[in-house]
Design an enzyme around this catalytic site. Structure first.
Site, PDB file in Angstrom:
ATOM      1  CG  MET A  30      -1.858  -0.993   1.225  1.00  0.00           C
ATOM      2  SD  MET A  30      -3.617  -0.890   2.055  1.00  0.00           S
ATOM      3  CE  MET A  30      -2.716  -0.782   3.637  1.00  0.00           C
ATOM      4  CG  HIS A  34       8.391   0.424   6.059  1.00  0.00           C
ATOM      5  ND1 HIS A  34       8.783  -1.333   6.140  1.00  0.00           N
ATOM      6  CD2 HIS A  34       7.081   0.459   6.371  1.00  0.00           C
ATOM      7  CE1 HIS A  34       7.483  -1.458   6.407  1.00  0.00           C
ATOM      8  NE2 HIS A  34       6.510  -0.886   6.468  1.00  0.00           N
ATOM      9  CG  HIS A  37       6.850  -1.973   2.194  1.00  0.00           C
ATOM     10  ND1 HIS A  37       6.852  -0.652   2.945  1.00  0.00           N
ATOM     11  CD2 HIS A  37       5.575  -2.542   2.175  1.00  0.00           C
ATOM     12  CE1 HIS A  37       5.518  -0.710   3.587  1.00  0.00           C
ATOM     13  NE2 HIS A  37       4.819  -1.737   2.981  1.00  0.00           N
ATOM     14  CD  GLN A  61      -6.090  -3.501   3.315  1.00  0.00           C
ATOM     15  OE1 GLN A  61      -5.389  -4.111   2.149  1.00  0.00           O
ATOM     16  NE2 GLN A  61      -4.929  -3.311   4.173  1.00  0.00           N
ATOM     17  N   GLY A 149       4.989 -10.370   4.070  1.00  0.00           N
ATOM     18  CA  GLY A 149       5.737 -10.170   5.431  1.00  0.00           C
ATOM     19  C   GLY A 149       5.157 -10.995   6.457  1.00  0.00           C
TER      20      GLY A 149
HETATM   21  P1  AMP Z   1       1.551  -2.985   3.467  1.00  0.00           P
HETATM   22  O1  AMP Z   1       1.981  -1.826   2.505  1.00  0.00           O
HETATM   23  O2  AMP Z   1       1.502  -2.358   5.041  1.00  0.00           O
HETATM   24  O3  AMP Z   1       0.184  -3.428   3.037  1.00  0.00           O
HETATM   25  O4  AMP Z   1       2.442  -4.245   3.344  1.00  0.00           O
HETATM   26  C1  AMP Z   1       2.810  -4.750   2.366  1.00  0.00           C
HETATM   27  C2  AMP Z   1       3.565  -5.843   2.484  1.00  0.00           C
HETATM   28  O5  AMP Z   1       4.691  -5.452   3.442  1.00  0.00           O
HETATM   29  C3  AMP Z   1       2.713  -7.081   3.349  1.00  0.00           C
HETATM   30  O6  AMP Z   1       3.248  -8.295   2.891  1.00  0.00           O
HETATM   31  C4  AMP Z   1       3.417  -6.859   4.764  1.00  0.00           C
HETATM   32  O7  AMP Z   1       3.302  -8.198   5.548  1.00  0.00           O
HETATM   33  C5  AMP Z   1       4.831  -6.457   4.220  1.00  0.00           C
HETATM   34  N1  AMP Z   1       5.352  -5.554   5.639  1.00  0.00           N
HETATM   35  C6  AMP Z   1       5.106  -4.722   6.188  1.00  0.00           C
HETATM   36  N2  AMP Z   1       5.730  -4.572   7.283  1.00  0.00           N
HETATM   37  C7  AMP Z   1       6.788  -5.213   7.310  1.00  0.00           C
HETATM   38  C8  AMP Z   1       7.831  -5.280   8.042  1.00  0.00           C
HETATM   39  N3  AMP Z   1       8.209  -4.777   8.835  1.00  0.00           N
HETATM   40  N4  AMP Z   1       8.711  -6.384   7.735  1.00  0.00           N
HETATM   41  C9  AMP Z   1       8.467  -7.239   6.730  1.00  0.00           C
HETATM   42  N5  AMP Z   1       7.307  -7.221   6.077  1.00  0.00           N
HETATM   43  C10 AMP Z   1       6.503  -6.108   6.203  1.00  0.00           C
END
Ligand code: AMP
Length: 282
Positions: A30, A34, A37, A61, A149
């Protein structure tokens, strides 16, 4: 790096890649990228020839009172980071293509066995929204691999179950949680924390580690361990949502015979909702 916005354009490119007999790893995000990602993107490069990263804030979501509108959107910075990390394609779809008829009447994918627990208890549409949109993105891109993640462990299992139940031709790969030096799991929502809160937020992971040490020392009184953890988190100014010691495969309460367990935890802290977990092998 190519930055693509339409289904037509991304499918032209994925067709070319497949014609060259190259494999594709896909990382859905999304945005507001950081190191967490970026670790997924590194993994994607290890397993496939080409890496596609999507940036899409998925309205499905978010609950009505949640932060869809204020969710951090930092597209320009994200695209620079993706380029620096050798991403082949940044796919930034538009809601008019992903949800052309709006989101209320959209067909949904619900992983019933894992949906109503933990995060799903207080966020009823959350996982259905994720499973639906991720499946849609898989159908658009048709990747060989997709990387998620372990920080969002319930989400990871829900995606794996969606893939196996619907026979989607993609292999799901997971990556351990990336943390700051203090132990705090990196998250786009950490930006909602004040300076003072940032200092105290690592207490969530510290509490998980302490529970792990207790369990590893032979204390399997999971209810008491959870209760004590909730008290510790509340004392640190956090509002615990849940703190559950569960079986790592089905996310049901851990029993004495379980050897692969995980503690899943979520708290509200200031304006942020923090989630984290710790895996334990007995
Ligand atoms: P998001 O952008 O928050 O929807 O996350 C996108 C992907 O990045 C998802 O698969 C998350 O599980 C993964 N993710 C987010 N934060 C972390 C983290 N600290 N360590 C590893 N993967 C992460």
């Amino acid at each position: 790096m190519k930055t693509i916005h339409t289904i037509d354009d991304i499918q032209k490119l994925t067709k070319q890649i497949r014609n060259q007999r190259q494999s594709i790893a896909f990382v859905p995000t999304m945005g507001n990228l950081h190191e967490g990602h970026l670790s997924l993107i590194k993994k994607a490069h290890n397993v496939a020839d080409k890496v596609i990263v999507s940036i899409y804030v998925n309205q499905l979501q978010f609950g009505q009172n949640e932060d869809y509108k204020s969710y951090p959107r930092t597209l320009e910075k994200d695209l620079l980071l993706l380029q620096e990390h050798n991403t082949d394609i940044a796919y930034c779809p538009t809601s008019s293509e992903i949800l052309p008829d709006g989101y209320e009447n959209h067909t949904s994918i619900k992983v019933s066995s894992l949906d109503g627990m933990h995060c799903g208890k207080t966020r009823p549409n959350f996982f259905t929204g994720i499973a639906t949109i991720v499946t849609k993105l898989f159908n658009i891109i048709n990747p060989d691999y997709s990387v998620f993640g372990e920080k969002d462990y319930q989400q990871l299992l829900i995606i794996k179950k969606t893939v196996s139940d619907l026979l989607l031709p993609v292999k799901i790969i997971s990556v351990p949680t990336a943390r700051s030096k203090t132990g705090l799991a990196l998250s786009s929502r950490n930006g909602y924390l004040s300076k003072e809160e940032i200092k105290n937020a690592p207490i969530l992971y510290q509490t998980l580690r302490e529970s792990m040490d207790t369990i590893m020392s032979g204390n399997y009184q999971y209810n008491i361990i959870s209760r004590n953890a909730n008290v510790a988190l509340a004392n640190a100014g956090m509002q615990p949502d849940y703190y559950n010691v569960v079986n790592r495969n089905n996310l049901l309460p851990a029993t004495d015979s379980d050897t692969k367990i995980i503690i899943l935890a979520a708290v509200t802290f200031g304006k942020a909702r923090l989630i984290d977990n710790i895996q334990i092998d007995l």
